[in-house]
Design an enzyme around this catalytic site. Sequence first.
Site, PDB file in Angstrom:
ATOM      1  N   GLY A  54       0.842  -1.194   0.000  1.00  0.00           N
ATOM      2  CA  GLY A  54       0.000   0.000   0.000  1.00  0.00           C
ATOM      3  C   GLY A  54       0.878   1.244   0.000  1.00  0.00           C
ATOM      4  N   GLN A  92       2.865  10.022   1.939  1.00  0.00           N
ATOM      5  CA  GLN A  92       4.184   9.378   1.999  1.00  0.00           C
ATOM      6  C   GLN A  92       5.103   9.861   0.877  1.00  0.00           C
ATOM      7  OE1 GLN A  92       2.401   5.192   2.385  1.00  0.00           O
ATOM      8  NE2 GLN A  92       4.285   5.020   3.558  1.00  0.00           N
ATOM      9  N   CYS A 152       5.973  -0.379   7.564  1.00  0.00           N
ATOM     10  CA  CYS A 152       5.624   0.817   6.790  1.00  0.00           C
ATOM     11  C   CYS A 152       6.811   1.223   5.942  1.00  0.00           C
ATOM     12  CB  CYS A 152       5.244   1.955   7.744  1.00  0.00           C
ATOM     13  SG  CYS A 152       4.744   3.473   6.904  1.00  0.00           S
ATOM     14  N   LEU A 153       6.548   1.553   4.679  1.00  0.00           N
ATOM     15  CA  LEU A 153       7.626   1.986   3.783  1.00  0.00           C
ATOM     16  C   LEU A 153       8.304   3.247   4.310  1.00  0.00           C
ATOM     17  CD1 LEU A 153       5.908   1.387   0.322  1.00  0.00           C
ATOM     18  CD2 LEU A 153       7.656  -0.039   1.424  1.00  0.00           C
ATOM     19  N   HIS A 212      -4.323   1.147   7.924  1.00  0.00           N
ATOM     20  CA  HIS A 212      -2.957   1.691   7.964  1.00  0.00           C
ATOM     21  C   HIS A 212      -2.829   2.881   6.998  1.00  0.00           C
ATOM     22  CE1 HIS A 212       1.606   1.108   7.972  1.00  0.00           C
ATOM     23  NE2 HIS A 212       1.417   1.837   6.889  1.00  0.00           N
ATOM     24  N   GLU A 213      -3.354   2.719   5.790  1.00  0.00           N
ATOM     25  CA  GLU A 213      -3.252   3.784   4.774  1.00  0.00           C
ATOM     26  C   GLU A 213      -4.128   4.985   5.135  1.00  0.00           C
ATOM     27  OE1 GLU A 213      -0.881   3.359   2.977  1.00  0.00           O
ATOM     28  OE2 GLU A 213      -0.690   1.187   2.983  1.00  0.00           O
ATOM     29  N   HIS A 222      -2.452   7.290   7.420  1.00  0.00           N
ATOM     30  CA  HIS A 222      -1.487   8.183   6.762  1.00  0.00           C
ATOM     31  C   HIS A 222      -2.159   9.483   6.305  1.00  0.00           C
ATOM     32  CE1 HIS A 222       2.344   6.082   6.553  1.00  0.00           C
ATOM     33  NE2 HIS A 222       1.799   4.979   6.037  1.00  0.00           N
TER      34      HIS A 222
HETATM   35  O1  GNR Z   1       3.999  -2.735   2.683  1.00  0.00           O
HETATM   36  C1  GNR Z   1       3.343  -2.584   3.717  1.00  0.00           C
HETATM   37  N1  GNR Z   1       3.068  -3.669   4.479  1.00  0.00           N
HETATM   38  C2  GNR Z   1       2.179  -3.646   5.551  1.00  0.00           C
HETATM   39  C3  GNR Z   1       2.180  -4.718   6.425  1.00  0.00           C
HETATM   40  C4  GNR Z   1       1.308  -4.747   7.491  1.00  0.00           C
HETATM   41  C5  GNR Z   1       0.417  -3.724   7.685  1.00  0.00           C
HETATM   42  C6  GNR Z   1       0.427  -2.630   6.843  1.00  0.00           C
HETATM   43  C7  GNR Z   1       1.287  -2.593   5.774  1.00  0.00           C
HETATM   44  S1  GNR Z   1       1.260  -1.240   4.682  1.00  0.00           S
HETATM   45  C8  GNR Z   1       2.907  -1.239   4.130  1.00  0.00           C
HETATM   46  C9  GNR Z   1       3.127  -0.182   3.065  1.00  0.00           C
HETATM   47  C10 GNR Z   1       2.958   1.182   3.677  1.00  0.00           C
HETATM   48  O2  GNR Z   1       3.739   1.713   4.394  1.00  0.00           O
HETATM   49  N2  GNR Z   1       1.840   1.799   3.415  1.00  0.00           N
HETATM   50  O3  GNR Z   1       1.583   3.003   3.962  1.00  0.00           O
HETATM   51 NI    NI Z   2       2.734   3.084   5.794  1.00  0.00          NI
END
Ligand code: GNR
Ligand code: NI
Length: 201
Positions: free
Chosen positions: A73, A78, A121-122, A163-164, A167
């Site tokens: 995601g 980001q 998270c990236l 999660h997204e 952000h």
């Molecule tokens: O790549 C991602 N893996 C992930 C693993 C568990 C819960 C959420 C994520 S999202 C993350 C990519 C990211 O940072 N998206 O904002």
């Molecule tokens: Ni993230």
Amino acid sequence: MARSFAQMARSAEQGNRTVHVPKEPLAESPLPIHTLGSRELRTAAKRISKVDEPLRDLVRDMLRSMYTARGIGLAAPQVGVHKQLLVIDLDLEEAATPPLVLINPEITAASASLNTYEEGCLSIPKVYLEVVRPSTVEVSFRDDQGRPRRIKADGLLARCIQHELDHLHGVLFVDRVTDELSLNEELRQHGFERHHVESIR
Ligand code: GNR
Ligand code: NI
């Protein structure tokens, strides 16, 4: 919601292309991904008023950046863009599975039942920590053609959407980690220092 004939004709005239990019990683990310400590990650995103070709260009660059980073995601903040836009693809290995593009997403319902999952998270490379969230959510949004849509999600999709969505509000998964000791230890081990920790709480 049905689209009028006029709307469809306009789309055809303008040649609205759906977003589609190869899933193979590129040599370099088209858009730089901001990391923990950057104010970009703490700035709330604004609603998108028009879903047009320039916006779809941004979506394509976000998808290419996500595939290059091998994330499931990516949210616009980001990459330093403060728009309510996110992309998700849980199936990076399958070219035929299209990504999800969510514009102006809103969680309209969340289950009372919660589950725990180890998130990454990236924007916080290599840091993985357990986070508790609702197991299932209902989300309303617009797709890459501006059409209103609604989905019910569970499992990894529900997790990723939440999660997204965070952000878009300047919230990072580390904000939701309750085990403070593990959080500090994990951040330290991956090169984040005390001032990064303090800037996020
Ligand atoms: O790549 C991602 N893996 C992930 C693993 C568990 C819960 C959420 C994520 S999202 C993350 C990519 C990211 O940072 N998206 O904002
Ligand atoms: Ni993230």
